[in-house]
Scaffold this motif. Structure first.
Motif, mmCIF file in Angstrom:
data_model
loop_
_atom_site.group_PDB
_atom_site.id
_atom_site.type_symbol
_atom_site.label_atom_id
_atom_site.label_comp_id
_atom_site.label_asym_id
_atom_site.label_seq_id
_atom_site.Cartn_x
_atom_site.Cartn_y
_atom_site.Cartn_z
ATOM 1 N N ARG A 11 0.844 -1.208 0.000
ATOM 2 C CA ARG A 11 0.000 0.000 0.000
ATOM 3 C C ARG A 11 0.876 1.254 0.000
ATOM 4 O O ARG A 11 0.641 2.192 -0.768
ATOM 5 C CB ARG A 11 -0.910 -0.001 1.239
ATOM 6 N N ALA A 32 -7.570 4.596 -3.891
ATOM 7 C CA ALA A 32 -7.708 4.515 -2.425
ATOM 8 C C ALA A 32 -8.869 3.599 -2.039
ATOM 9 O O ALA A 32 -8.755 2.783 -1.111
ATOM 10 C CB ALA A 32 -7.917 5.913 -1.855
ATOM 11 N N ASN A 76 -8.528 0.124 0.134
ATOM 12 C CA ASN A 76 -9.309 -0.123 1.351
ATOM 13 C C ASN A 76 -10.120 -1.408 1.234
ATOM 14 O O ASN A 76 -10.284 -2.139 2.213
ATOM 15 C CB ASN A 76 -10.244 1.057 1.637
ATOM 16 N N ARG A 77 -10.603 -1.682 0.015
ATOM 17 C CA ARG A 77 -11.379 -2.912 -0.199
ATOM 18 C C ARG A 77 -10.491 -4.142 0.045
ATOM 19 O O ARG A 77 -10.945 -5.137 0.611
ATOM 20 C CB ARG A 77 -11.932 -2.905 -1.631
ATOM 21 N N PHE A 136 -7.958 -4.254 2.094
ATOM 22 C CA PHE A 136 -7.758 -4.351 3.545
ATOM 23 C C PHE A 136 -8.979 -4.967 4.233
ATOM 24 O O PHE A 136 -8.838 -5.779 5.140
ATOM 25 C CB PHE A 136 -7.457 -2.954 4.139
ATOM 26 N N VAL A 137 -10.160 -4.565 3.776
ATOM 27 C CA VAL A 137 -11.374 -5.129 4.381
ATOM 28 C C VAL A 137 -11.431 -6.637 4.120
ATOM 29 O O VAL A 137 -11.779 -7.425 5.011
ATOM 30 C CB VAL A 137 -12.637 -4.414 3.837
ATOM 31 N N MET A 194 -5.533 0.928 8.477
ATOM 32 C CA MET A 194 -6.452 1.646 7.577
ATOM 33 C C MET A 194 -7.372 2.612 8.330
ATOM 34 O O MET A 194 -8.153 3.351 7.710
ATOM 35 C CB MET A 194 -7.309 0.665 6.766
ATOM 36 N N GLU A 253 -8.205 6.289 7.426
ATOM 37 C CA GLU A 253 -9.090 6.599 6.291
ATOM 38 C C GLU A 253 -10.546 6.705 6.723
ATOM 39 O O GLU A 253 -11.391 7.170 5.958
ATOM 40 C CB GLU A 253 -9.000 5.475 5.237
ATOM 41 N N LEU A 254 -10.838 6.218 7.913
ATOM 42 C CA LEU A 254 -12.243 6.115 8.315
ATOM 43 C C LEU A 254 -12.696 7.338 9.105
ATOM 44 O O LEU A 254 -11.946 7.836 9.949
ATOM 45 C CB LEU A 254 -12.449 4.870 9.193
ATOM 46 N N ARG A 270 -14.843 4.406 12.639
ATOM 47 C CA ARG A 270 -13.630 3.830 13.231
ATOM 48 C C ARG A 270 -13.924 3.281 14.624
ATOM 49 O O ARG A 270 -13.555 2.163 14.960
ATOM 50 C CB ARG A 270 -12.569 4.943 13.321
ATOM 51 N N LEU A 274 -17.115 -1.287 8.682
ATOM 52 C CA LEU A 274 -16.115 -1.008 7.649
ATOM 53 C C LEU A 274 -16.764 -0.783 6.279
ATOM 54 O O LEU A 274 -16.203 -0.102 5.426
ATOM 55 C CB LEU A 274 -15.111 -2.160 7.556
ATOM 56 N N SER A 283 0.715 7.063 2.388
ATOM 57 C CA SER A 283 -0.753 6.973 2.318
ATOM 58 C C SER A 283 -1.386 8.207 2.949
ATOM 59 O O SER A 283 -2.437 8.665 2.492
ATOM 60 C CB SER A 283 -1.262 5.688 2.973
#
Lengths: 185, 432
Positions: free
Chosen positions: A35, A89, A93-94, A96-97, A131, A134-135, A140, A183, B382
């Motif tokens: 990443r 991005a 994130n997808r 990571f989920v 991650m 990003e939330l 989060r 998430l 990031s």
């Protein structure tokens, strides 16, 4: 010598575990490293380098696509081809989920083995922490709270039986569902 | 004269204790936050607290919880009262090693006025508790009580495992010098360590060993100081001391007096070895950003100097004590009673929404500020990418030093330190 000792310990821990994972080199995770490499390339406007960085995790992507998120690889490739930072991005994130889902589902399958289940949930938390920036805050905190509930639900064998708590599969599965819901929002 | 000296030192002791107890428990760092979480529920794999788990410290804070304190209060007051125990323990240790009444008073006063004693007291960390047990171990060694010395050395390591080098070398020196004490020292220290770390192993299983390797290797290669160099400059010891000139002068004086005392070919004792090991270990292996690490070598140097035979060591120590007392007016009159981190969290908590970038206490801030996005500055690329498309404005950066880049506006909100050596935080807003 340290590496040999490390490898021996690794083999002790991972032998015979369904969905078991192996630690990468200390503190390093291929997905997290990739990443950062992808973002570094994207920030520099070098999308060829971003593709090369993504190739480093092609095996992980293929595995996650097969077992946890059927359209993942395709979406990831499309995002890189779009050369749009926001789309890339979303795709990262997808991934990571999907990785978090993988760990938590493996935890569910290993609830009879406290050590394995705990390590898997803790590992999923490391990906979540990576991650979490990003939330939005509420999302989060909801995911974090549910991860803590999942850890509670795996029980505890105690020390020589003292403080023993049985695992609660229903509570665990509900907590995992809440994590993934938070998430996905 | 001696009576006057004790009256003055006890007056200063009461003054410092009263001033420290004015403070309310407030978390100054993520490590302290992990200790509070670990007191609520212990789990090294979940960073409650992080490896190696500090089992001795956690057991003591859990005992305070059983006595009715909250986890945060337990960690805070354990750290604070451990720090306040250090002057009397240093005095006792020097007495156990045969110092004169004047020497005992000097040790008490020199440790009481240590520039970073208040920092350690308010840090909510295990340093003071580890030092307290280590001093008790040295005192029992001086009195020839080797079983107790071994046990307390074990307790010291169970509270502060990073003291392994000075504690182990002090034990080995005593083991080498006193043949009859060998078995007792070994069984007591190893037994105590086995109870604490064996307990952690039983709780955590094989994963604890994996975490040990991962954490140790990762600390030195990934997330230790060198990692933070990606976004923030690392300070050297001299850089760190530049902000605390009196503390630097005091420490250099100790080192100078010790170097002179060394010329007289001092007797080999565990005190000498512990002091030398602590100085070298701190210089080479500890993080200069955390000035609390200086307290252990400074205290051990004081104790060794008081017990050394150099005639000029004691008058020189009096001068250093006067110098150290010069720092007190700087903090005793300060109105600040909560940590810079808590001040920052409170300030940000009053802002309706926004995005924060920081590598200071990311876990604590994420738990405290549900209305904000919080990026970990460790993930530099990031974060940079995320900020470009960020609509969650304003965007802040919380740092422990001045901003490095001109994309951050000059208007800063500062969060003041409570004590010498505590990092001042500043909050910068990104220019549009």
């Amino acid at each position: 010598m340290v590496r040999i000792f490390y490898a021996l310990l690794m083999s002790l821990l991972t032998t015979g575990q369904a969905h078991a994972y192996s630690y990468a080199a200390a503190g390093k995770e291929p997905l997290i490293d990739a990443r950062e490499a992808i973002y570094k390339a994207v920030n520099a406007g070098d999308f060829e380098a971003a593709k090369l960085a993504a190739n480093e995790i092609s095996e992980e992507l293929a595995y996650l696509t097969t077992d946890y998120d059927s359209g993942l690889s395709e979406a990831f490739e499309k995002a890189l081809a779009s050369q749009d930072t926001a789309t890339i991005a979303v795709a990262i994130n997808r991934v990571f989920v999907a990785e978090i889902t993988r760990r938590l589902q493996a935890g569910s399958e290993n609830l009879n083995d406290y050590q394995t289940a705990k390590v898997l949930v803790v590992k999923s938390k490391r990906f979540f922490d990576a991650m979490a920036g990003e939330l939005p805050g509420k999302q989060r905190q909801a995911a974090d709270q549910s991860l803590r509930q999942a850890l509670e639900a795996i029980g505890n064998p105690g020390v020589f039986g003292v403080g023993k708590r049985e695992a609660d599969p229903a509570a665990y599965n509900a907590a995992v569902e809440d994590v993934l819901k938070a998430l996905a929002n | 004269m001696l009576r006057l000296g004790w009256s003055a030192s006890l007056f200063c002791y009461v003054t410092l204790s009263t001033w420290l107890l004015r403070h309310t428990p407030s978390i100054p760092s993520d490590d302290a936050y992990f200790f509070v979480n670990g007191t609520i529920r212990f789990s090294v794999l979940e960073f409650r607290p992080h490896f190696p788990g500090y089992p001795g410290f956690i057991v003591l804070s859990k005992l305070l919880v059983l006595m009715g304190l909250s986890a945060k209060q337990a960690v805070f007051y354990l750290s604070l009262f451990s720090a306040l125990s250090l002057p009397p323990l240093a005095a006792w240790t020097t007495q156990a090693w045969g110092a004169s009444h004047r020497g005992v008073l000097l040790a008490f006063f020199a440790v009481l006025t240590q520039p970073f004693l208040p920092l350690v007291a308010l840090s909510m960390m295990s340093d003071a508790t580890g030092i307290a047990f280590f001093l008790a171990a040295l005192a029992f060694m001086g009195r020839g009580k080797h079983i107790r010395a071994g046990c307390f050395a074990g307790f010291a390591l169970a509270c502060r495992p990073s003291f392994i080098v000075p504690v182990a070398l002090a034990l080995i020196t005593e083991w080498y010098l006193k043949r009859e004490a060998r078995t007792k020292l070994f069984i007591a220290s190893a037994g105590t360590l086995l109870v604490f770390f064996g307990g952690v192993f039983l709780l955590e299983g094989e994963a604890y060993l994996i975490e040990a390797l991962r954490f140790t290797e990762g600390h030195f290669t990934v997330w230790g100081n060198t990692s933070f160099e990606q976004t923030f400059e690392r300070e050297s010891w001299l850089d760190a001391f530049e902000k605390e000139p009196i503390a630097l002068a005091s420490l250099l004086s100790f080192l100078f007096i010790a170097a002179l005392a060394f010329l007289t070919r001092p007797k080999l004792t565990p005190l000498l070895i512990a002091a030398v090991a602590a100085v070298l270990w701190t210089l080479l292996a500890q993080n200069p950003e955390n000035l609390r690490h200086v307290l252990l070598p400074a205290i051990l140097l004081v104790i060794w100097l008081v017990n050394s035979s150099g005639k000029w060591a004691k008058p020189a120590l009096v001068l250093v004590i006067v110098l150290q007392l010069g720092i007190w007016p700087q903090f005793l009159i300060k109105p600040v009673i909560i940590s810079p981190l808590k001040q920052a969290a409170d300030f940000l908590g009053q802002q309706p929404t926004g995005t924060l970038v920081t590598n200071r206490a990311v876990f604590f801030l994420r738990a405290s500020l549900p209305q904000h996005k919080i990026h970990d500055a460790f993930f530099f690329d990031s974060v940079e990418s995320g900020l470009q498309s960020q609509r969650h404005r304003p965007i802040w950066k919380l740092v422990g030093s001045k901003a490095m880049s001109n994309v951050w506006c000059n208007s800063e909100t500062m969060f003041a330190a409570r004590v010498p050596g505590e990092k001042v935080f500043s909050l910068q807003t990104q220019c549009r």
